[in-house]
Design a protein around this motif. Sequence first.
Motif, PDB file in Angstrom:
ATOM      1  N   ASN A   1       0.833  -1.205   0.000  1.00  0.00           N
ATOM      2  CA  ASN A   1       0.000   0.000   0.000  1.00  0.00           C
ATOM      3  C   ASN A   1       0.869   1.257   0.000  1.00  0.00           C
ATOM      4  OD1 ASN A   1      -2.334   1.609   0.154  1.00  0.00           O
ATOM      5  ND2 ASN A   1      -2.292   1.608   2.387  1.00  0.00           N
TER       6      ASN A   1
ATOM      7  N   LEU B   1       2.365   1.935  -3.389  1.00  0.00           N
ATOM      8  CA  LEU B   1       1.363   2.476  -4.307  1.00  0.00           C
ATOM      9  C   LEU B   1       1.104   3.955  -4.032  1.00  0.00           C
ATOM     10  CD1 LEU B   1      -1.248  -0.443  -4.413  1.00  0.00           C
ATOM     11  CD2 LEU B   1       0.423   0.169  -6.175  1.00  0.00           C
TER      12      LEU B   1
ATOM     13  N   GLU C   1       4.690   5.702  -5.175  1.00  0.00           N
ATOM     14  CA  GLU C   1       5.204   5.484  -6.527  1.00  0.00           C
ATOM     15  C   GLU C   1       4.115   5.458  -7.597  1.00  0.00           C
ATOM     16  OE1 GLU C   1       8.280   5.580  -6.953  1.00  0.00           O
ATOM     17  OE2 GLU C   1       9.226   4.981  -5.071  1.00  0.00           O
TER      18      GLU C   1
ATOM     19  N   ASP D   1       1.116   3.551  -9.751  1.00  0.00           N
ATOM     20  CA  ASP D   1       0.865   2.166 -10.162  1.00  0.00           C
ATOM     21  C   ASP D   1       1.536   1.754 -11.466  1.00  0.00           C
ATOM     22  OD1 ASP D   1      -0.917   3.954 -11.537  1.00  0.00           O
ATOM     23  OD2 ASP D   1      -2.021   2.203 -12.236  1.00  0.00           O
TER      24      ASP D   1
ATOM     25  N   LEU E   1       3.410  -1.545 -11.744  1.00  0.00           N
ATOM     26  CA  LEU E   1       2.668  -2.805 -11.772  1.00  0.00           C
ATOM     27  C   LEU E   1       2.568  -3.381 -13.182  1.00  0.00           C
ATOM     28  CD1 LEU E   1      -0.261  -2.054  -9.289  1.00  0.00           C
ATOM     29  CD2 LEU E   1       1.730  -3.516  -8.904  1.00  0.00           C
TER      30      LEU E   1
ATOM     31  N   ARG F   1      -7.293   1.264  -3.920  1.00  0.00           N
ATOM     32  CA  ARG F   1      -6.151   1.105  -4.830  1.00  0.00           C
ATOM     33  C   ARG F   1      -6.135  -0.283  -5.466  1.00  0.00           C
ATOM     34  NH1 ARG F   1      -3.716   3.761  -0.372  1.00  0.00           N
ATOM     35  NH2 ARG F   1      -3.562   5.975  -0.856  1.00  0.00           N
TER      36      ARG F   1
ATOM     37  N   TYR G   1      -6.206   0.264  -9.169  1.00  0.00           N
ATOM     38  CA  TYR G   1      -4.864   0.131  -9.734  1.00  0.00           C
ATOM     39  C   TYR G   1      -4.587  -1.270 -10.271  1.00  0.00           C
ATOM     40  CZ  TYR G   1      -3.484   4.585  -7.522  1.00  0.00           C
ATOM     41  OH  TYR G   1      -3.372   5.894  -7.142  1.00  0.00           O
ATOM     42  N   VAL G   2      -5.243  -2.259  -9.673  1.00  0.00           N
ATOM     43  CA  VAL G   2      -4.926  -3.652 -10.022  1.00  0.00           C
ATOM     44  C   VAL G   2      -6.079  -4.317 -10.772  1.00  0.00           C
ATOM     45  CG1 VAL G   2      -4.244  -5.910  -9.149  1.00  0.00           C
ATOM     46  CG2 VAL G   2      -3.401  -3.842  -8.018  1.00  0.00           C
TER      47      VAL G   2
END
Length: 326
Positions: A109, A112, A115, A117, A120, A175, A179-180
Amino acid sequence: MEYLTEKITDEQLALIVPGKINTITARPGQGKTTFSFDDRLLKLARGNKHIIYLVNNNGLKKVLLEKYKNKSKAFEREGGWFSWRNNQLEWTSEEDEDAIHIMCYQTFNAVLVKEGDMWLDDIDLIIWDEWDDYTSFLESELRKAKKLFPKMTKERMMALFQENNDYSVAAFIWRIKNYVLEKRRTLVVALSATPSIAETQFDYYANKIYEGRIEDGYRAKNTFFIEGLAWMIKNNKLDTSRKYWCMTPGTIEDLRRLEILVRQAGFNPISFWSPDGKGGQLYPYTDEQKLALHSLTEYGSIPKEYNFVLTTSYIGRGFNLYDKTW
C-alpha cells in the motif's frame, strides 16, 4: 488427507483471470502456503517471475523467506528490487527478477501511495496470503472514525478515507480495485480459510476457484476454544501426557506469562511470536527458539522434547504442521 497441491486441478487453475480476486478457500492444515509456491501456480507469470507475494505480518514474511530461500526475496524499498530510470521500471539485477518478492500488504500500500501504479505493468501475478486479515484493521479504522463522527455512515467514512489518498486500509482497498483489478493487467490469487469476511469489500470482483470443505482440513486430535488458558492450567484441566498447540490473540508479554504457567504445570513449552516490531526487539528469540522454528518451517515438525506450543495468532497462522502426533 490430500493437500491443495493434490486437490486443485489444472482445469481450476485455468479459471484464474485478471480483473478478479481469484479466491482459494482452504482450512488450516491443507497447505495453502505450500500451494502458493507450486510451480503450476507460479507459471501463470512469465518464467515463474514478476511475482509479488503479500503477507499480513513481518513474522510470517521471515518464516517464508527462510523456508523458500531459493525462490524468494524480501522487498526492500531502499536499494530494493526495482528502480525508476527514465520513468520506466527496471530490475536491479537478474537475480532479483527471478525471485518471488515477499512483502507485507501494508508495505505494498505504501509503495502504491508513493510510486503510483505504473510499476505494476511488470508484475504478472500477486499472491495474497491470509487476505481476510485486512478486515480487522479496517474495522479498527472505522471504529476510531465513528467516535469522532458518530452520525456518519460507514459508507461515507470509507469514502473519506479513500478521498484523502492516505495509508488507511480503506484507501488500500480502493487502490487494489482501481490500480490492479480494474486495469486487468495482473492476476490476483487470494488464499484464506475465511474468505467470506474479506469478500464483503470485493464482492463484485470475487472469482471462486476452489472451495475446500471444513472437514478436509487437518484438525488436531481435539480442537477447542477457551477464554482462560491460565484458569485451565491452575485447575489441572490439561493432561500432561498429551501435546497441545495454543494460538492466542494476546501480546508477547501474555504469551510469556502463559509459558511460565504451562511450565509450572509440568509441560515443556516452546513459544513463537513475530520477531519484528517493539515486542520482537524487546524479546529476541533465544537459540532454542531459533532451532525449534527452523524445524517447524523446514520440516513441519516440533522437536520431540516439547509438548506444548504457544504462538501469537499472527505468526501461528503461517505455520504448516505435518506432525500428526499433535
